[in-house]
Scaffold this active site. Structure first.
Site, PDB file in Angstrom:
ATOM      1  N   ASP A 106     -25.694 -37.233 -20.764  1.00  0.00           N
ATOM      2  CA  ASP A 106     -25.875 -36.393 -21.946  1.00  0.00           C
ATOM      3  C   ASP A 106     -27.293 -36.568 -22.455  1.00  0.00           C
ATOM      4  O   ASP A 106     -27.875 -37.647 -22.317  1.00  0.00           O
ATOM      5  CB  ASP A 106     -24.910 -36.814 -23.065  1.00  0.00           C
ATOM      6  CG  ASP A 106     -23.461 -36.776 -22.615  1.00  0.00           C
ATOM      7  OD1 ASP A 106     -22.983 -35.688 -22.277  1.00  0.00           O
ATOM      8  OD2 ASP A 106     -22.822 -37.842 -22.585  1.00  0.00           O
ATOM      9  N   ASP A 135     -17.541 -32.269 -16.557  1.00  0.00           N
ATOM     10  CA  ASP A 135     -18.523 -33.077 -17.273  1.00  0.00           C
ATOM     11  C   ASP A 135     -19.002 -34.197 -16.347  1.00  0.00           C
ATOM     12  O   ASP A 135     -18.195 -34.962 -15.833  1.00  0.00           O
ATOM     13  CB  ASP A 135     -17.842 -33.653 -18.529  1.00  0.00           C
ATOM     14  CG  ASP A 135     -18.779 -34.495 -19.369  1.00  0.00           C
ATOM     15  OD1 ASP A 135     -19.403 -35.425 -18.824  1.00  0.00           O
ATOM     16  OD2 ASP A 135     -18.869 -34.243 -20.579  1.00  0.00           O
ATOM     17  N   ASP A 176     -25.520 -42.362 -21.524  1.00  0.00           N
ATOM     18  CA  ASP A 176     -24.419 -42.581 -20.572  1.00  0.00           C
ATOM     19  C   ASP A 176     -24.858 -42.682 -19.115  1.00  0.00           C
ATOM     20  O   ASP A 176     -24.116 -42.324 -18.206  1.00  0.00           O
ATOM     21  CB  ASP A 176     -23.336 -41.504 -20.737  1.00  0.00           C
ATOM     22  CG  ASP A 176     -22.774 -41.484 -22.151  1.00  0.00           C
ATOM     23  OD1 ASP A 176     -22.714 -42.565 -22.770  1.00  0.00           O
ATOM     24  OD2 ASP A 176     -22.406 -40.412 -22.637  1.00  0.00           O
ATOM     25  N   ARG A 205     -11.397 -33.666 -22.193  1.00  0.00           N
ATOM     26  CA  ARG A 205     -11.418 -33.374 -23.637  1.00  0.00           C
ATOM     27  C   ARG A 205     -11.147 -31.884 -23.829  1.00  0.00           C
ATOM     28  O   ARG A 205     -11.593 -31.067 -23.034  1.00  0.00           O
ATOM     29  CB  ARG A 205     -12.795 -33.739 -24.189  1.00  0.00           C
ATOM     30  CG  ARG A 205     -12.962 -33.573 -25.666  1.00  0.00           C
ATOM     31  CD  ARG A 205     -14.324 -34.099 -26.146  1.00  0.00           C
ATOM     32  NE  ARG A 205     -14.372 -35.549 -26.018  1.00  0.00           N
ATOM     33  CZ  ARG A 205     -15.412 -36.232 -25.527  1.00  0.00           C
ATOM     34  NH1 ARG A 205     -16.493 -35.605 -25.118  1.00  0.00           N
ATOM     35  NH2 ARG A 205     -15.370 -37.540 -25.468  1.00  0.00           N
ATOM     36  N   GLU A 212     -22.424 -44.974 -17.350  1.00  0.00           N
ATOM     37  CA  GLU A 212     -21.151 -44.294 -17.081  1.00  0.00           C
ATOM     38  C   GLU A 212     -21.302 -43.376 -15.863  1.00  0.00           C
ATOM     39  O   GLU A 212     -20.432 -43.316 -14.999  1.00  0.00           O
ATOM     40  CB  GLU A 212     -20.736 -43.483 -18.318  1.00  0.00           C
ATOM     41  CG  GLU A 212     -19.398 -42.807 -18.189  1.00  0.00           C
ATOM     42  CD  GLU A 212     -19.049 -41.945 -19.406  1.00  0.00           C
ATOM     43  OE1 GLU A 212     -18.089 -41.166 -19.295  1.00  0.00           O
ATOM     44  OE2 GLU A 212     -19.728 -42.044 -20.454  1.00  0.00           O
TER      45      GLU A 212
END
Length: 177
Positions: free
Chosen positions: A107, A103, A120, A23, A123
């Site tokens: 989070d 990253d 997450d 991002r 993930e």
């Protein structure tokens, strides 16, 4: 790399463990730089996702990066109060292109009422397996989640209203809002 000065604009680039760009935030105004940290603010900035999707941030957001902590903190200034989004990530690196970090999926979200949520986790587990995160990463990230929770609980740094007020005032002065 020359350290950006107060009032300069920098891009922010988030990567994933395998090296792909995740991002990008087009412009963030630098409010403070020191040997170990960068504080900035962005508002209505273009964000580009790795799949090409683009969107513009809605509210002003203070960003906090530190050279020794495996997290960065985004304080989103909303009518309903300040919400925080904390990325578990490598300490930042700075080059002529951008502020950069890797990253690591996890989070911590903090709501205006103080509620905290670890996000997450699935993930993180999937990427850990897919990209073979070394065991040290897991240890470092879990330690930094503890540090982050301690900061939140104690209202330290970006989690203090005085910090938010001070840096939003500085942003308004520099951006002539």
């Amino acid at each position: 790399m020359q350290i950006p000065k107060e009032g300069d604009y920098v891009a922010i680039q988030s990567y994933k463990h395998d090296g792909h760009l995740h991002r990008t935030w087009r412009e963030t105004m630098v409010l403070k730089t020191s040997e170990n940290e960068i504080i900035g603010c962005n508002e209505n900035t273009l964000v580009t996702e790795s799949d090409g999707r683009r969107w513009v941030t809605r509210e002003p957001a203070l960003v906090y990066f530190h050279k020794h902590y495996w997290f960065n903190i985004i304080a989103m200034i909303r009518e309903s109060g300040v919400s925080y989004y904390c990325n578990l990530a490598t300490p930042f690196a700075l080059d002529k292109e951008a502020i950069k970090y890797i990253d690591y999926d996890l989070d911590v979200k903090v709501f205006p009422d103080g509620e905290k949520r670890l996000l997450d986790v699935d993930e993180y587990a999937a990427h850990s397996k897919m990209w073979n995160y070394p065991p040290e990463i897991d240890t470092i990230l879990h330690h930094n989640v503890d540090v982050l929770i301690d900061w939140i609980d104690k209202g330290k740094g970006p989690f203090s209203q005085a910090y938010v007020d001070l840096w939003m005032q500085r942003y308004k002065e520099l951006s002539h809002h």
